[in-house]
Write an enzyme that holds these catalytic residues in place. Structure first.
Site, mmCIF file in Angstrom:
data_model
loop_
_atom_site.group_PDB
_atom_site.id
_atom_site.type_symbol
_atom_site.label_atom_id
_atom_site.label_comp_id
_atom_site.label_asym_id
_atom_site.label_seq_id
_atom_site.Cartn_x
_atom_site.Cartn_y
_atom_site.Cartn_z
ATOM 1 N N THR A 80 8.087 1.548 -6.310
ATOM 2 C CA THR A 80 7.546 2.819 -5.849
ATOM 3 C C THR A 80 8.053 3.961 -6.707
ATOM 4 O O THR A 80 7.303 4.854 -7.087
ATOM 5 C CB THR A 80 7.938 3.063 -4.385
ATOM 6 O OG1 THR A 80 7.506 1.950 -3.610
ATOM 7 C CG2 THR A 80 7.305 4.329 -3.861
ATOM 8 N N VAL A 87 0.860 -1.187 0.000
ATOM 9 C CA VAL A 87 0.000 0.000 0.000
ATOM 10 C C VAL A 87 0.892 1.232 0.000
ATOM 11 O O VAL A 87 1.689 1.433 0.919
ATOM 12 C CB VAL A 87 -0.926 0.007 1.232
ATOM 13 C CG1 VAL A 87 -1.822 1.244 1.224
ATOM 14 C CG2 VAL A 87 -1.782 -1.259 1.258
ATOM 15 N N ASP A 88 0.743 2.065 -1.034
ATOM 16 C CA ASP A 88 1.623 3.226 -1.181
ATOM 17 C C ASP A 88 0.812 4.421 -1.655
ATOM 18 O O ASP A 88 0.512 4.553 -2.842
ATOM 19 C CB ASP A 88 2.746 2.915 -2.163
ATOM 20 C CG ASP A 88 3.750 4.059 -2.262
ATOM 21 O OD1 ASP A 88 3.664 4.994 -1.441
ATOM 22 O OD2 ASP A 88 4.608 4.023 -3.153
ATOM 23 N N SER A 89 0.480 5.318 -0.714
ATOM 24 C CA SER A 89 -0.300 6.502 -1.084
ATOM 25 C C SER A 89 0.532 7.516 -1.864
ATOM 26 O O SER A 89 -0.006 8.470 -2.408
ATOM 27 C CB SER A 89 -0.856 7.173 0.180
ATOM 28 O OG SER A 89 0.193 7.593 1.025
#
Length: 406
Positions: free
Chosen positions: A335, A219-221
Site C-alpha cells: 500500500t 482492494v485499496d482506494s
C-alpha cells in the site's frame, strides 16, 4: 438478563447472561471461575455499595435488573496483611507484591493475559510492570490513603509538585498529569460505550481470476495504481507482456523496483470480464486493486452490505478467515509503495504538443513521451484526441485511456 462485570484492577469489562433468580453466592462462584474473583482479596460493588458475598438473596431481590454494572475491586486492606509487620512501605513494594501474587496464580494470570495480551509481556518483568501498570494499580487500590490526591500519583511526588507549582518543570508535569486524566477518562468511556474501536479491522479483499488463476485481490482506494506481483505475473502467463520501458522506482516506505507495466489483461470478477492494466512490482502481495481501475470501472465500495460493485457486478468482501495468512505487514508495504509517486530512471523521448483549435477538446500545452502517445493511438484514437486526453489527465496514461473510452 445481562449484566456487565467491571474489573477495575485490569480495566476489563465482561458481559454475562444470567438468570434473575440466581442467588448472589452462585454469581460469586461464577466470577471466581471466569474472572479470578478472590473472596479474601476482592469486593463486589453494586450501586456504590459492597455486596456481602455470603448473601443468599437472588439478584432480583438485590435490585439488579438488565444491563446493570457490577465492579470487582481490591479490598482496601488486601495488600496490607502481608506487610503490616513492616509499617510504612513504598509504592514499589506494593506493586511488586501484587505482581508476584498474580504471577503465581495461574487462573488470574490466564484471565488477565487473555483480556489484555500486553499484560503477558510485563507480568514477568518487574521494572516494566512497575512502570506501566503500577500507577493504575495504586490508584485503584488506594491503600490506607496513600493516594489521596487528584492525580493518583505517589503522595511524595504530589507534595513536591504543590510546594512550588509555579516552577516551569512542575507546571509541565502537572499539565501532563491533567492530560493523562483526560486520556484515561476517554479510554474508560470508549471501553464502556464503544468497545469495538479496540478490535483490529481487517483489510478489504475480493476473489477474482486472472487467466483462470484464482487470486485474492486487496482492494485499496487509497492506492494510486493497480499492481501485480512478479510471482503472480509469472503464474498467470502475463510476465511476457511486461513493457519494460515503464521500469522505475516506487517511493514510499523505502524504495521498490518497478519491473514495468502490463497494459491490458482480462480480469474475471464473478461473471464479468473487465480489462485491467497493472504495474508490476516485486512484492509479496499478489494483487492490489487501486484507485485507477476502481475509477475506470466506476466501482462502489459498499461497507454496509460488505460488497464491491464494479462493472455491473457485485462481489462480497472476504471474511477475516478467508484472508491470506501473511497479509498484514506485507499488505501495508504494498500500500505504501502503490500510493506514492513513480520515478523512472530515464525518460523516453518526448514530443512537443501543438495547440489544438477551440472546441470540445482542451488545448495541449505540455510535452508527453512519444511511446505513451503512440500507445494510446494504437487503441484506435487520433493523435489530437490522445493529446487532449493526456492534457485532461495531467499526463497519466491510464486516466487518459479511461477518458478516451468514455
Amino acid at each position: 438478563m445481562r449484566i456487565t462485570i467491571s474489573n477495575q484492577i485490569t480495566d476489563d469489562f465482561l458481559p454475562l447472561d444470567i438468570s434473575a433468580d440466581m442467588d448472589l453466592n452462585d454469581l460469586v462462584a461464577l466470577l471466581e471461575l471466569d474472572c479470578g474473583f478472590d473472596r479474601g482479596k476482592h469486593d463486589l460493588w453494586f450501586a456504590n455499595q459492597i455486596l456481602a458475598v455470603g448473601d443468599t438473596r437472588t439478584l432480583e431481590q438485590l435490585g439488579l435488573v438488565n444491563d446493570e454494572l457490577l465492579a470487582i475491586r481490591f479490598k482496601t486492606g488486601a495488600m496490607q496483611s502481608d506487610i503490616s509487620r513492616t509499617g510504612n512501605v513504598s509504592d514499589d513494594t506494593i506493586v511488586e507484591q501484587f505482581r508476584q501474587q498474580v504471577a503465581q496464580n495461574s487462573a488470574v494470570r490466564s484471565q488477565l493475559t487473555t483480556s489484555n495480551p500486553e499484560f503477558a509481556n510485563i507480568i514477568d518483568d518487574p521494572a516494566a510492570f512497575r512502570e506501566r501498570a503500577g500507577p493504575y494499580l495504586l490508584q485503584s487500590m488506594n491503600p490506607q490513603g496513600t493516594h489521596q490526591n487528584p492525580f493518583g500519583i505517589p503522595q511524595r511526588e504530589y507534595e513536591q509538585l504543590m510546594q512550588n507549582p509555579d516552577d516551569p518543570a512542575n507546571q509541565e508535569r502537572i499539565n501532563t498529569l491533567i492530560s493523562q486524566q483526560e486520556i484515561d477518562e476517554q479510554m474508560r468511556n470508549a471501553l464502556e460505550f464503544t468497545p469495538e474501536v479496540f478490535t483490529p479491522v481487517h483489510m478489504l479483499y475480493i476473489n477474482l481470476e486472472i487467466n483462470g488463476t484464482p487470486v485474492k485481490a486487496f482492494v485499496d482506494s487509497g492506492a494510486q495504481t493497480t499492481i501485480i506481483s512478479t510471482k503472480l505475473a509469472q503464474e498467470t502467463g502475463l510476465f511476457r507482456l511486461i513493457d519494460k520501458r515503464f521500469q522505475g522506482e516506487a517511493h514510499g516506505v523505502g524504495v521498490q523496483k518497478i519491473l514495468g507495466k502490463i497494459h491490458v489483461a482480462q480480469v474475471k470478477i464473478e461473471t464479468q470480464h473487465i480489462p485491467c492494466s497493472f504495474t508490476v512490482i516485486d512484492t509479496h502481495v499478489n494483487m492490489l486493486l487501486g484507485l485507477d481501475m476502481l475509477k475506470r470501472h466506476q466501482a462502489c465500495i459498499d461497507l454496509k452490505d460488505n460488497v464491491l460493485r464494479i462493472a455491473g457486478v457485485e462481489t462480497r468482501f472476504l471474511s477475516e478467515a478467508e484472508l491470506p495468512k501473511d497479509f498484514d505487514a506485507k499488505t501495508l508495504e504494498a500500500t505504501a509503495a502503490s500510493g506514492t509517486n513513480f520515478q523512472a530512471p530515464s525518460q523516453p523521448p518526448v514530443v512537443t504538443q501543438t495547440p489544438l483549435p477551440a472546441g470540445p477538446h482542451r488545448t495541449a500545452t505540455r510535452e508527453y513521451p512519444v511511446a505513451v502517445v503512440n500507445q494510446l493511438m494504437d487503441l484506435g484514437f487520433s493523435k489530437r484526441d490522445v493529446e487532449a486526453a493526456l492534457e485532461q489527465a495531467n499526463g497519466n496514461a491510464d486516466v487518459a485511456a479511461a477518458i478516451l473510452f468514455q
